[in-house]
Design an enzyme around this catalytic site. Structure first.
Site, PDB file in Angstrom:
ATOM      1  N   LYS A 275      72.833 -12.950  69.961  1.00  0.00           N
ATOM      2  CA  LYS A 275      72.206 -14.133  69.374  1.00  0.00           C
ATOM      3  C   LYS A 275      72.683 -14.338  67.937  1.00  0.00           C
ATOM      4  O   LYS A 275      72.941 -15.479  67.510  1.00  0.00           O
ATOM      5  CB  LYS A 275      70.678 -13.986  69.409  1.00  0.00           C
ATOM      6  CG  LYS A 275      70.093 -14.027  70.807  1.00  0.00           C
ATOM      7  CD  LYS A 275      70.319 -15.354  71.491  1.00  0.00           C
ATOM      8  CE  LYS A 275      69.577 -15.447  72.809  1.00  0.00           C
ATOM      9  NZ  LYS A 275      69.804 -16.733  73.509  1.00  0.00           N
TER      10      LYS A 275
ATOM     11  N   SER B 254      66.708 -16.183  68.806  1.00  0.00           N
ATOM     12  CA  SER B 254      65.648 -15.192  68.968  1.00  0.00           C
ATOM     13  C   SER B 254      65.280 -14.554  67.639  1.00  0.00           C
ATOM     14  O   SER B 254      66.112 -14.423  66.739  1.00  0.00           O
ATOM     15  CB  SER B 254      66.139 -14.111  69.937  1.00  0.00           C
ATOM     16  OG  SER B 254      65.332 -12.962  69.888  1.00  0.00           O
TER      17      SER B 254
ATOM     18  N   TYR C 267      71.461  -7.497  72.845  1.00  0.00           N
ATOM     19  CA  TYR C 267      70.935  -8.857  73.042  1.00  0.00           C
ATOM     20  C   TYR C 267      70.779  -9.567  71.702  1.00  0.00           C
ATOM     21  O   TYR C 267      71.245 -10.696  71.517  1.00  0.00           O
ATOM     22  CB  TYR C 267      69.594  -8.796  73.768  1.00  0.00           C
ATOM     23  CG  TYR C 267      68.813 -10.087  73.697  1.00  0.00           C
ATOM     24  CD1 TYR C 267      69.192 -11.186  74.455  1.00  0.00           C
ATOM     25  CD2 TYR C 267      67.705 -10.214  72.853  1.00  0.00           C
ATOM     26  CE1 TYR C 267      68.489 -12.376  74.377  1.00  0.00           C
ATOM     27  CE2 TYR C 267      66.993 -11.394  72.780  1.00  0.00           C
ATOM     28  CZ  TYR C 267      67.387 -12.470  73.544  1.00  0.00           C
ATOM     29  OH  TYR C 267      66.695 -13.653  73.459  1.00  0.00           O
TER      30      TYR C 267
END
Length: 342
Positions: A161, A131, A157
Site C-alpha cells: 500500500k 490502508s 501488505y
C-alpha cells in the site's frame, strides 16, 4: 453543489466487500453508469444481482484481472471512463507475510498495469483504497494524514500500500491533469442494513468480523484471539472499526471532491476514513454477543507477526475537506451483521 453524476465510473474489485457497498452508495448518490471489473478471487458474481436488488440498477460486470494487461486495454477501449475506484488487490496481513511475492505482484504490479491503461486512455481520476498500515508501528495515535509513512511497516501488505501511494504521487507529479485521492482505511465492519450484501470472503478469512461470522454459523470451531498481552485496557488489540456503509459513503464524497476540480488541475489528496476512536477486539466480540444473545467459543493464542497494539484515525481532515464523517457505530455494525447472517 452540483456534481457530475453522469460520469462513468470503473470499480476494480467491485464485487468485493467494500466495492459492492460503494457501488450501492454511488447509485444512491445518482451515479448510474458503473462498470465492475473483478477476477472473483475473493468474491462472488451473485453479488451483482444483490446490488441491483438494493439499488434498482445492476452495474455492468466484466470478469478480469488487473494483472492481465490485454484485458485492461480492452476494457478501456470499450468504455470511456471518467474516473476509477481501485479496490482490487490482496488484503490479508497474515497471508502477506507468508506470500510476499504474490502480494507485490498483484497489488503493486496490478496497479501499475491499471495506471498505464488509464494513461493511454486519457482517464486521470483515481480513488485508491489504501490502508492505515502505511503509518507503521511507530506512528502516534490518533494517526493524522501528515504523519510519516513507510517507517516501521510490519508486513508486506502494508508495504504494498505504501509503495502504491508513492507511485500515485509520482504519477500525479509527472503529468498535468492527474487527480488522485488516497483513502486510508482503518477497520471496516458491518454489512448493508438490507442483509443482502456483506463481508463473505472465499476460503479462511483473516479479519476479525468474517471469523466471528463463520464461528457464529458453525463453519469454524472457535474464535482465535491473537494476543491478550498488548498495552491496552483489556490486553487485546485496539482498532478503529468503521461501518462499511460509512466507508462507502466516504468514497462518494471523494468522487464529488474530484468532480469539483477543473479538468486540467493536478491533485494528490489523502484522507483517513475511520471513526476517530478505538475499540478492542474483546469489545467487538462482546458487542456482537450482546446483539446475538449467545456466546462464541474462543481461545487466546500468540500475537500474529506484523500486528500492532493500538490503531485509530484522526478524522478532522476528511470532515473539513470532504464534508464526511461517520454516522453509524459498532452496535449498528453488529445488528447489520446479524441481518446478513440471517
Amino acid at each position: 453543489m452540483w456534481y457530475n453524476v453522469g460520469m462513468k465510473i470503473l470499480l476494480t474489485g467491485g464485487t468485493g466487500y467494500i466495492g459492492s457497498h460503494t457501488a450501492v452508495e454511488l447509485v444512491a448518490a445518482g451515479y448510474k453508469e458503473i462498470v465492475i471489473f473483478d477476477n472473483l478471487s475473493n468474491s462472488k458474481e451473485l453479488v451483482m444481482a444483490k446490488i441491483a436488488e438494493i439499488s434498482g440498477i445492476e452495474p455492468e460486470f466484466v470478469e478480469g484481472d488487473i494483472l492481465d494487461k490485454v484485458a485492461l486495454k480492452g476494457l478501456f477501449k470499450k468504455h470511456k471512463f471518467d474516473a476509477v475506484m481501485h479496490f482490487a488487490g490482496l488484503k490479508a496481513v497474515g497471508e502477506s507475510v507468508e506470500k510476499p511475492l504474490q502480494y507485490y505482484e498483484t497489488n503493486v504490479g496490478g496497479t501499475v498495469n491499471l495506471l498505464e491503461a488509464m494513461r493511454v486512455a486519457g482517464c486521470k481520476k483515481i480513488i485508491f483504497s489504501s490502508s492505515a498500515t502505511v503509518y507503521g508501528e511507530h506512528a502516534e495515535v490518533p494517526y493524522s494524514e501528515d504523519a510519516p509513512t513507510g517507517q516501521g511497516i510490519t508486513n508486506p501488505y502494508g508495504e504494498t500500500k505504501h509503495v502504491i501511494e508513492e507511485i500515485l504521487k509520482d504519477v500525479a507529479e509527472s503529468e498535468s491533469g492527474w487527480q488522485v485521492v488516497i483513502l486510508r482505511y482503518f477497520n471496516p465492519v458491518g454489512n448493508h442494513p438490507s442483509g443482502l450484501i456483506g463481508e463473505d470472503p472465499n476460503g479462511i478469512p483473516n479479519n476479525l468480523m468474517p471469523i466471528v461470522m463463520k464461528v457464529a454459523r458453525g463453519e469454524m470451531a472457535e474464535l482465535l484471539i491473537f494476543g491478550d498481552d498488548y498495552d491496552t485496557p483489556d490486553g487485546s488489540g485496539v482498532r478503529d472499526f468503521i461501518h462499511v456503509v460509512d466507508l462507502a459513503k466516504g468514497h462518494v464524497a471523494a468522487l464529488e471532491k474530484l468532480s469539483g476540480l477543473a479538468a486540467d488541475d493536478s491533485a494528490i489528496l489523502i484522507y483517513n476514513l475511520g471513526t476517530g476512536g478505538g475499540r478492542s477486539v474483546f469489545e467487538v466480540i462482546a458487542t456482537y454477543e450482546k446483539h446475538a444473545g449467545k456466546k462464541l467459543p474462543r481461545r487466546v493464542v500468540d500475537r500474529r507477526l506484523g500486528d500492532i497494539g493500538e490503531v485509530y484515525a484522526g478524522v478532522e481532515k476528511a470532515a473539513r475537506e470532504l464534508g464526511w464523517k461517520t454516522e453509524l457505530d459498532l452496535d449498528d455494525a453488529m445488528r447489520d451483521t446479524l441481518k446478513f447472517l440471517g
